[in-house]
Design a protein around this motif. Structure first.
Motif, PDB file in Angstrom:
ATOM      1  N   GLN A  45       0.821  -1.202   0.000  1.00 64.08           N
ATOM      2  CA  GLN A  45       0.000   0.000   0.000  1.00 64.08           C
ATOM      3  C   GLN A  45       0.861   1.260   0.000  1.00 64.08           C
ATOM      4  O   GLN A  45       0.498   2.268  -0.617  1.00 64.08           O
ATOM      5  N   THR A  48       1.797   2.006  -3.466  1.00 68.55           N
ATOM      6  CA  THR A  48       0.641   2.582  -4.161  1.00 68.55           C
ATOM      7  C   THR A  48       0.451   4.047  -3.779  1.00 68.55           C
ATOM      8  O   THR A  48       0.243   4.909  -4.638  1.00 68.55           O
ATOM      9  N   ASP A  49       0.545   4.350  -2.485  1.00 68.60           N
ATOM     10  CA  ASP A  49       0.367   5.722  -2.018  1.00 68.60           C
ATOM     11  C   ASP A  49       1.456   6.657  -2.542  1.00 68.60           C
ATOM     12  O   ASP A  49       1.216   7.857  -2.734  1.00 68.60           O
TER      13      ASP A  49
END
Length: 523
Positions: A45, A48-49
């Motif tokens: 994540q 992704t961020d």
């Protein structure tokens, strides 16, 4: 540090800070019972961020390729030519690094990312530090950069920057330590932090923690003060041209600044010797004035802080963290030390990437990555064998190093060729390096060597081809009877060197486990 890298570093540290704050407030959930799953999911994540700043990390030259991997059972996130796969091993998370080459991802343990992380039963602080440490290592390797995020020093610098921005003064060390430990989870003792920021001090935490303009720029939420600094440097250039001083009153009027903004500017400017030549300031910098430095004219065309820092680095190539910046000291900080250069009879190693220009034209982004890795491999081989990397020299993507012992130069060259040949280079980027080794008499002068031996070594390198190490007759005379058993020097006869009347008896270095070219064209 390039603008795109600064932006990505800021994004990483913002998330890291938030999680350390959550740990300190007992609000960070490691999801007991499925810690490995949580670690992998959060790692993916984070990629992704951070997708947008990662893509812009190399600046306007092009977007960095980023492939998310939201499914923890998927192939793993990819950045540029590097992919990492995190696997759930129960109590452990196993990390495997892969490099994309010839259309497929191949395991590459040589990147140094492969490891196993214990995640079950560890404290939340350890969990967070391992998470962001793994993230930082992946980003640095994939992008071939250094964020300078080892240990927790970055957190203290960030909080010092925040204190400066909000209060217009630098915090004392004890004050800084209290603020960090009350807001964030850290495991550094005050004594360790004291030694890191103020080594050898007799004061018990009263030392101010000051950041130079470059370090302040790396911290997030500092852009308004950085922009004001750049504006005043331009004003200083204009003042220098008419032989006048710069005053806080005039700056406040021209830039429409309040008192605190001017106080911060005064503190920053006074620390910059290439801007502030002489002047006066009140103790709290509520009022100040200065005569511009004799070097200030170099900044007449700057448009950003990056322009300023680039020129400053060129003006002060040997300086590190000067002008009041907190100096690296402990193991958590990257430190550029000055290694004394040997005098007398020394051995030079010169290298050059063969046909590098077409590779740059084919793909700037891939070649940038490849050359960063090339630099890392050569530097490691040279320094591991006792050599000193001096600087780029000659045409193309070249290295220049010096050794006190000729045998060490031979070992470094072979190690470098072995590492280069073992590396999985990006598709269509065959990095082939030619090398030359020559021993001669030379004295170090201002961090460099200027002697006939240097020129002769450069001309010997020109006779080499990719994946070849040429050795001079002077070096051969020294090492012939004492070099390692696995090394062999084979004579190819005399060859003329461009610009030199005396021919050189040339030898090619050979090793049974390294592919090295053995022939040298006739004159």
């Amino acid at each position: 540090m390039q603008p795109g890298i600064v932006a990505l570093r800021r994004a990483v540290t913002t998330g890291w800070q938030n999680d350390l704050r959550a740990v300190r407030q007992d609000g960070y959930d490691v999801e007991r019972g499925r810690e490995a799953w949580a670690f992998i999911q959060r790692f993916n994540q984070l990629i992704t961020d951070l997708r947008a700043p990662i893509q812009r990390a190399w600046g306007p030259g092009g977007l960095v390729h980023v492939a998310d991997s939201p499914d923890i059972a998927g192939p793993g996130p990819r950045i540029s030519m590097t992919r990492v796969k995190l696997r759930n091993h129960g109590n452990l998370v196993a990390i495997e690094a892969l490099t994309h080459s010839e259309g497929e991802a191949k395991p590459n343990p040589g990147l140094g990312l492969d490891r196993e992380i214990e995640v079950v039963g560890v404290a939340p602080l350890v969990f967070v530090q391992e998470l962001y440490g793994s993230l930082t290592a992946f980003l640095q390797t994939a992008l071939s950069v250094d964020f300078h995020l080892g240990g927790s020093r970055w957190l203290f610098e960030q909080v010092a920057a925040e204190h400066f921005v909000t209060s217009a003064r630098w915090p004392e060390l004890a004050e800084l330590y209290q603020r960090v430990t009350r807001e964030y989870a850290v495991d550094d003792s005050f004594e360790k932090v004291l030694e890191a920021f103020a080594p050898g001090t007799t004061e018990n935490g009263e030392t101010e923690v000051k950041l130079g303009i470059e370090y302040l720029h790396r911290c997030h939420d500092t852009d308004p003060d950085i922009a004001n600094f750049v504006h005043v440097v331009k004003l200083a250039v204009a003042a220098d041209e008419v032989d006048t001083w710069v005053t806080s009153e005039a700056v406040a009027h021209d830039l429409q600044l309040d008192g605190e903004s001017c106080m911060k500017l005064g503190r920053l400017l006074r620390a910059e010797k290439d801007v502030w030549r002489d002047g006066d300031a009140e103790e709290d910098f509520a009022s100040w004035n200065f005569q511009p430095s004799l070097n200030v004219h170099f900044f007449r065309r700057i448009g950003s802080i990056d322009d300023y820092l680039a020129i400053q680095a060129a003006l002060n190539p040997a300086s590190s963290n000067g002008n009041g910046a907190a100096k690296p000291h402990d193991e958590s900080v990257t430190r550029e030390g000055s290694t004394p250069l040997p005098d007398g009879i020394v051995t030079f190693l010169m290298t050059d990437v063969v046909e590098s220009t077409p590779l740059w034209l084919r793909s700037r982004s891939q070649m940038y990555l490849a050359m960063k890795r090339h630099d890392q491999l050569l530097t490691a081989s040279i320094e591991t064998n006792g050599g000193v990397v001096l600087k780029e020299r000659g045409e193309g993507d070249s290295f220049f190093a010096v050794f006190l012992r000729a045998t060490d130069a031979l070992a470094a060259a072979v190690d470098a060729q072995r590492s280069l040949q073992s590396e999985l280079w990006p598709d269509g980027m065959p990095i082939r390096v030619r090398m030359a080794i020559l021993t001669g008499e030379a004295d170090a002068d201002d961090g460099d060597y200027r002697a006939p031996a240097v020129n002769r070594c450069a001309k010997l390198r020109r006779r080499a081809v990719g994946q070849q190490i040429l050795v001079s007759e002077t070096t051969y005379a020294i090492v012939a009877d004492i070099m390692r058993d696995d090394l062999q020097l084979v004579s190819v006869g005399q060859r003329r060197l461009e610009g030199h009347d005396r021919p050189e008896q040339v030898y090619v270095l050979q090793h049974p486990e390294v592919v090295l070219e053995a022939t040298v064209p006739e004159d």
